[in-house]
Design a protein around this motif. Structure first.
Motif, short mmCIF file in Angstrom:
data_model
loop_
_atom_site.label_atom_id
_atom_site.label_comp_id
_atom_site.label_asym_id
_atom_site.label_seq_id
_atom_site.Cartn_x
_atom_site.Cartn_y
_atom_site.Cartn_z
N LYS A 197 -48.84 -5.34 -14.34
CA LYS A 197 -48.26 -6.66 -14.61
C LYS A 197 -48.18 -7.51 -13.35
O LYS A 197 -48.45 -8.71 -13.37
CB LYS A 197 -46.88 -6.49 -15.23
CG LYS A 197 -46.89 -5.90 -16.63
CD LYS A 197 -45.49 -5.71 -17.16
CE LYS A 197 -45.50 -5.07 -18.55
NZ LYS A 197 -44.15 -4.83 -19.07
N GLY A 250 -56.95 -6.06 -23.44
CA GLY A 250 -55.98 -6.48 -24.43
C GLY A 250 -56.61 -6.92 -25.73
O GLY A 250 -57.78 -6.65 -26.00
N TYR A 251 -55.81 -7.62 -26.52
CA TYR A 251 -56.21 -8.06 -27.86
C TYR A 251 -55.96 -9.55 -27.99
O TYR A 251 -54.95 -10.08 -27.52
CB TYR A 251 -55.41 -7.31 -28.92
CG TYR A 251 -55.24 -5.83 -28.64
CD1 TYR A 251 -56.35 -4.98 -28.70
CD2 TYR A 251 -54.00 -5.29 -28.31
CE1 TYR A 251 -56.21 -3.62 -28.43
CE2 TYR A 251 -53.85 -3.94 -28.04
CZ TYR A 251 -54.95 -3.11 -28.10
OH TYR A 251 -54.82 -1.77 -27.83
N THR A 252 -56.88 -10.25 -28.67
CA THR A 252 -56.70 -11.68 -28.87
C THR A 252 -57.49 -12.12 -30.10
O THR A 252 -58.32 -11.40 -30.62
CB THR A 252 -57.16 -12.47 -27.62
OG1 THR A 252 -56.74 -13.83 -27.73
CG2 THR A 252 -58.67 -12.41 -27.45
N GLU A 306 -48.52 -10.86 -33.82
CA GLU A 306 -48.00 -10.87 -32.45
C GLU A 306 -47.78 -9.43 -31.97
O GLU A 306 -47.40 -8.56 -32.74
CB GLU A 306 -46.68 -11.64 -32.38
CG GLU A 306 -46.83 -13.13 -32.67
CD GLU A 306 -45.54 -13.90 -32.42
OE1 GLU A 306 -44.52 -13.25 -32.12
OE2 GLU A 306 -45.56 -15.13 -32.54
N HIS A 307 -48.06 -9.22 -30.70
CA HIS A 307 -47.88 -7.92 -30.06
C HIS A 307 -48.53 -6.78 -30.87
O HIS A 307 -47.89 -5.79 -31.21
CB HIS A 307 -46.39 -7.62 -29.87
CG HIS A 307 -45.66 -8.64 -29.07
ND1 HIS A 307 -45.81 -8.75 -27.70
CD2 HIS A 307 -44.81 -9.63 -29.45
CE1 HIS A 307 -45.05 -9.75 -27.25
NE2 HIS A 307 -44.45 -10.31 -28.29
N SER A 340 -50.70 -3.47 -31.86
CA SER A 340 -50.97 -2.18 -31.23
C SER A 340 -52.46 -1.84 -31.38
O SER A 340 -53.18 -2.47 -32.16
CB SER A 340 -50.13 -1.08 -31.88
OG SER A 340 -50.59 -0.84 -33.21
N HIS A 344 -57.87 -9.50 -34.71
CA HIS A 344 -58.02 -9.46 -33.26
C HIS A 344 -59.36 -8.82 -32.86
O HIS A 344 -59.97 -8.09 -33.64
CB HIS A 344 -56.91 -8.64 -32.61
CG HIS A 344 -55.55 -9.26 -32.71
ND1 HIS A 344 -54.73 -9.07 -33.80
CD2 HIS A 344 -54.87 -10.07 -31.86
CE1 HIS A 344 -53.59 -9.73 -33.60
NE2 HIS A 344 -53.66 -10.35 -32.44
N PRO A 349 -53.15 -16.68 -27.62
CA PRO A 349 -52.35 -15.63 -26.97
C PRO A 349 -53.18 -14.38 -26.70
O PRO A 349 -53.97 -13.95 -27.53
CB PRO A 349 -51.24 -15.35 -27.99
CG PRO A 349 -51.15 -16.60 -28.80
CD PRO A 349 -52.54 -17.13 -28.90
N TRP A 382 -52.71 -10.45 -25.78
CA TRP A 382 -51.71 -9.39 -25.79
C TRP A 382 -52.24 -8.18 -25.03
O TRP A 382 -53.22 -7.57 -25.45
CB TRP A 382 -51.38 -9.00 -27.24
CG TRP A 382 -51.03 -10.16 -28.11
CD1 TRP A 382 -51.81 -10.76 -29.06
CD2 TRP A 382 -49.79 -10.90 -28.09
NE1 TRP A 382 -51.15 -11.81 -29.64
CE2 TRP A 382 -49.90 -11.92 -29.07
CE3 TRP A 382 -48.61 -10.80 -27.36
CZ2 TRP A 382 -48.89 -12.83 -29.32
CZ3 TRP A 382 -47.59 -11.69 -27.61
CH2 TRP A 382 -47.72 -12.69 -28.58
#
Length: 276
Positions: free
Chosen positions: A85, A125-127, A132-133, A135, A146, A229, A231
Motif C-alpha cells: 500500500k 487487482g480487479y476493475t 465493490e471490494h 474477492s 470485473h 474504481p 480494487w
C-alpha cells in the motif's frame, strides 16, 4: 501472531478443501487441524506447522493461498500488505500518472511492466465490474463483470504512456475476446482502461495502428474503456512472480511461445500485404 485459534482453524479448513493446495501441504494442514481439534496445545502445534512449512516458504515455493496463511501465522502479513500500500501511491502528481491494463491473469502482467525504467509501482487487482471490494472467488465466477488487471504508477519523465501501451500490445492477444492464452473467461478479456482524454487518444491511435498493420488475421477486440474504481487483489496475488518463481516461469513460457508464434505470423502477413 495476531490471528485467533478460531480464525486459524477456519483458514486451515478452507485450505484443506482448496483444490490448489498441494497434497503435502494438505497433509500437514490436516494433521495440525486434527491435533487442534483434540485440544492439543495451540501454540505448540502451530509452531510445529510453521517449522514444516518453512523450507518451502524460504524458497518461495508454497502455493499462493498457503503462502498467505504462512505469512499470517508468522506475523508477516500486516507488514507485507502495508509495504504494498505504501509503495502504490502517486506521490508527485506533476510527474506521475496511473495506467490500468487487463490482459489475462494478472500474475503475468506485473513483471513485464515492473521491470521497465520509470515504473514506480504495479498492483494486481480487479476493475470494470459492479461489485465493490470483490474477492478473487467472486471475480473468478465471471458474475461480477470485473476483469483481472494491473494498475501502474509511472514517472512520466522516464517512460511515456504510449510506451506502456506499446508494451501492452506486445504481451497480449488483441484478437481474443474470451480470455488470454490458457486463461479462459470474461474476467480475462483484454481491456485498456483510460484515465483521461489524452490516454484515450493514445490508446485509440495505437489500436488503429494495430488494425492498419495487417498483422492479425482476426479482428482486434481489445476494449478501450474509461477507468473506474480499482480494487486491489488479495495479498497473495501481489508480486506473484517473486513469491512463486517456478510457477510463474512455467506460465510465462506458455504465453511467450504463443506470442512468438503470433508475432511471426504477423510479420509474414505484413510482408505479403506489402508485396500486393
Amino acid at each position: 501472531m495476531s490471528v485467533s485459534e478460531e480464525e486459524v482453524l477456519k483458514k486451515m479448513y478452507n485450505l484443506i478443501l482448496n483444490p490448489s493446495t498441494r497434497e503435502w501441504e494438505r497433509y500437514l494442514l490436516t494433521t495440525t487441524k486434527n491435533a487442534l481439534g483434540q485440544q492439543k496445545n495451540f501454540k505448540e502445534q502451530l509452531a510445529k506447522l510453521e517449522v514444516e512449512l518453512r523450507p518451502l516458504a524460504l524458497r518461495n515455493n508454497l502455493t499462493p493461498d498457503v503462502a498467505d496463511f504462512y505469512q499470517e501465522i508468522t506475523g508477516n502479513t500486516a507488514v507485507s500488505e502495508q509495504l504494498v500500500k505504501e509503495q502504490h501511491v502517486v506521490a508527485d502528481p506533476a510527474y506521475q500518472e496511473r495506467a490500468i491494463f487487463a490482459g489475462g491473469c494478472f500474475w503475468c502482467m506485473v513483471e513485464p511492466f515492473e521491470s521497465q525504467p520509470g515504473i514506480i509501482s504495479v498492483l494486481s487487482g480487479y476493475t470494470g465490474g459492479v461489485l465493490e471490494h470483490p474477492s478473487y472467488d467472486q471475480v473468478s465466477s465471471g458474475a461480477t463483470g470485473h476483469v483481472e488487471a494491473v494498475e501502474i504508477i509511472f514517472d512520466t519523465r522516464r517512460v511515456s504512456y504510449q510506451e506502456l501501451i506499446d508494451l501492452y500490445w506486445q504481451m497480449t492477444d488483441p484478437t481474443d475476446a474470451f480470455g488470454q492464452f490458457q486463461d479462459r473467461g470474461a474476467q480475462y478479456r483484454p481491456v485498456i482502461f483510460v484515465a483521461d482524454e489524452e490516454q484515450k487518444k493514445i490508446a485509440e491511435r495505437r489500436k488503429q495502428a494495430a488494425i492498419d498493420s495487417n498483422r492479425y488475421s482476426k479482428p482486434i477486440v481489445t476494449e478501450i474503456r474509461a477507468a473506474g474504481p480499482f480494487w486491489p487483489a488479495e495479498n497473495y496475488h501481489q508480486e506473484f512472480y517473486k513469491k512463486q518463481p517456478k510457477r510463474y516461469k512455467a506460465i510465462k513460457r506458455e504465453r511467450q511461445q504463443f506470442l512468438m508464434y503470433q508475432h511471426l505470423k504477423g510479420k509474414l502477413r505484413e510482408g505479403l500485404h506489402r508485396k500486393k
